[in-house]
Scaffold this active site. Structure first.
Site, PDB file in Angstrom:
ATOM      1  N   CYS A  38      45.753  50.398  45.719  1.00 46.34           N
ATOM      2  CA  CYS A  38      45.639  49.111  45.028  1.00 46.34           C
ATOM      3  C   CYS A  38      46.616  48.093  45.608  1.00 46.34           C
ATOM      4  O   CYS A  38      46.292  46.913  45.761  1.00 46.34           O
ATOM      5  CB  CYS A  38      45.903  49.289  43.527  1.00 46.34           C
ATOM      6  SG  CYS A  38      44.761  50.432  42.700  1.00 46.34           S
ATOM      7  N   CYS A  59      49.236  52.659  41.919  1.00 43.81           N
ATOM      8  CA  CYS A  59      48.302  53.119  42.955  1.00 43.81           C
ATOM      9  C   CYS A  59      48.630  52.485  44.305  1.00 43.81           C
ATOM     10  O   CYS A  59      48.663  51.252  44.442  1.00 43.81           O
ATOM     11  CB  CYS A  59      46.871  52.785  42.535  1.00 43.81           C
ATOM     12  SG  CYS A  59      45.639  53.103  43.815  1.00 43.81           S
TER      13      CYS A  59
END
Length: 437
Positions: free
Chosen positions: A56, A53
């Site tokens: 993230c 991600c």
């Protein structure tokens, strides 16, 4: 010599940065399956992430800073992170549906963080939720200090009552968004007049409003509406939270740093409407732009002419309320499909930007498998059709051979008939000759 010094400085700087990053990571615990059993002994602030991600990865350095700050300030809150793809069962148990997801875990309760992903905002959230639900204000000095720090201040005034029980219940639900306080009547400013006690009061926009059960309805809904200032700067997270209020949001799209006449004029119009026409529209118009959003059904409205003054703005909102203004967007089936396509596209682009090889693996492998399956199905159908066709031809041929016999059998039958015919002709010829004799 200068080049050597420069090289050493660069190496020293790199070592310092690496040490800082490593130190930050040291205050953030990597959590595994044992966390499920051990977590209830402490208060935890957890980042549920996915390795692929992009969002993230952007949060990771901020999260390390949060870990350092919480440790330095002596907070009882422990900071951790968990790979939700490796421990999917635990992530599902906590209701993780997207990445990154930030939650504060306190006993059996789990609180979602939905604000900006900055160090200060995350720490403020953790301290607010980890502390007591209702914070007492024992003196006027303390009240003034707290009021300076908070643009919106909810205060329960009075003793034990069913209203206080309801106030505590609402606080347990909405503590993720705002603080809740309690005070005695003599602690409040002199200009505050309460019709009766107990009471719930909100201080904001330079004034105060008292909760009235008969006019304002449910206490939880009222607090959820009133937790925003009448005029504020909004970002994506604030706008998302406004969606829970179900009210109209007028947004003035302006540049606060631009002091031109047009920007200043539009801003003053929005501020005046928010301040002076609150009761007229029965809701706070949270203003920053001349785009009006209906957060109950995700529709938005654009003015059909230039907003010159306050009267034009008021007329525009009245047109929306009486249904004469044209609505755009909404939550219809077509709009939902468009949003799903947009979200899917954004996710795919984010994955490919952050890790192209991983993106090719995640999306290329399933597509390849599906393509092979489709090819196999189509090929199987074609071969089956040919086999059936050939089988049908063979069956028809066999039927013809059965009905008519082989060529050899047909030839023998023909010769037999010819022989029978010849013998009959000879017998008939002998009879005719005997008759002549």
């Amino acid at each position: 010599m200068a080049a050597a010094c420069g090289r050493w400085r660069w190496l020293l700087w790199a070592a310092v940065v690496a040490h800082v990053v490593a130190s930050g990571a040291g205050f953030v615990e990597d959590l595994d399956e044992s966390f499920k059993e051990n977590r209830k002994d402490d208060i935890w602030l957890v980042d549920f992430y996915a390795p692929w991600c992009g969002h993230c990865k952007k949060l990771e350095p901020v999260w390390n800073e949060v870990g350092i700050e919480m440790k330095n300030m002596g907070s009882p809150v422990k900071v951790g992170k968990m790979d939700a793809t490796s421990f999917s069962s635990i992530a599902s148990e906590f209701g993780v549906r997207g990445y990154p997801t930030i939650k504060l875990l306190k006993g059996d309760l789990a609180y979602n963080y939905r604000g900006p992903r900055t160090k200060d905002d995350i720490i403020e959230f953790a301290n607010r939720v980890a502390g007591p639900l209702i914070r007492p204000l024992p003196s006027q000095h303390m009240f003034e200090h707290v009021q300076k720090r908070h643009h919106v201040l909810f205060v329960y005034v009075g003793g034990e009552s069913p209203l206080k029980e309801k106030y505590i219940e609402v606080a347990s639900e909405l503590i993720v968004y705002t603080y809740f306080f309690s005070a005695s009547e003599d602690v409040l400013p002199e200009y505050v007049t309460l019709p009766e006690l107990p009471a719930v009061v909100v201080f904001k926009d330079g004034t105060y409003f008292v909760y009235d059960e008969y006019e304002d309805g449910d206490l939880s809904s009222w607090i959820n509406r009133e937790r925003f200032q009448g005029y504020l700067n909004v970002d994506g997270f604030t706008l998302y939270e406004l969606g829970d209020t179900g009210k109209l949001v007028a947004i003035a799209v302006i540049d606060d740093k631009n002091s031109s006449v047009e920007h200043t004029r539009l801003k003053s119009i929005i501020q005046e409407v928010a301040r002076d026409y609150r009761d007229h529209f029965h809701s706070d118009l949270t203003i920053p732009t001349i785009v009006v959003l209906n957060t109950s059904n995700q529709q938005y409205f654009l003015p059909d002419r230039h907003i010159e003054n306050t009267e034009d703005m008021v007329q525009f909102i009245n047109n929306i309320l009486d249904g004469t203004a044209e609505a755009q967007g909404g939550d219809g089936l077509l709009q939902r499909i468009k949003r799903i396509i947009y979200d899917a596209k954004s996710t795919v682009v984010s994955v490919f930007k952050s890790s192209p090889l991983l993106g090719c693996f995640l999306f290329g492998l399933p597509l390849g498998v599906i393509s092979i399956m489709c090819y196999g199905i189509c090929t199987a159908d074609t071969d089956g059709g040919i086999d059936e066709h050939e089988g049908a031809k063979k069956e028809n041929g066999d039927r013809d051979l059965t009905d008519e016999g082989s060529e050899e059998e047909q030839e023998e039958e023909k010769n037999r008939k010819y022989t029978e015919l010849s013998d009959g002709e000879f017998k008939q010829k002998d009879i005719m000759e005997k008759k002549k004799d």
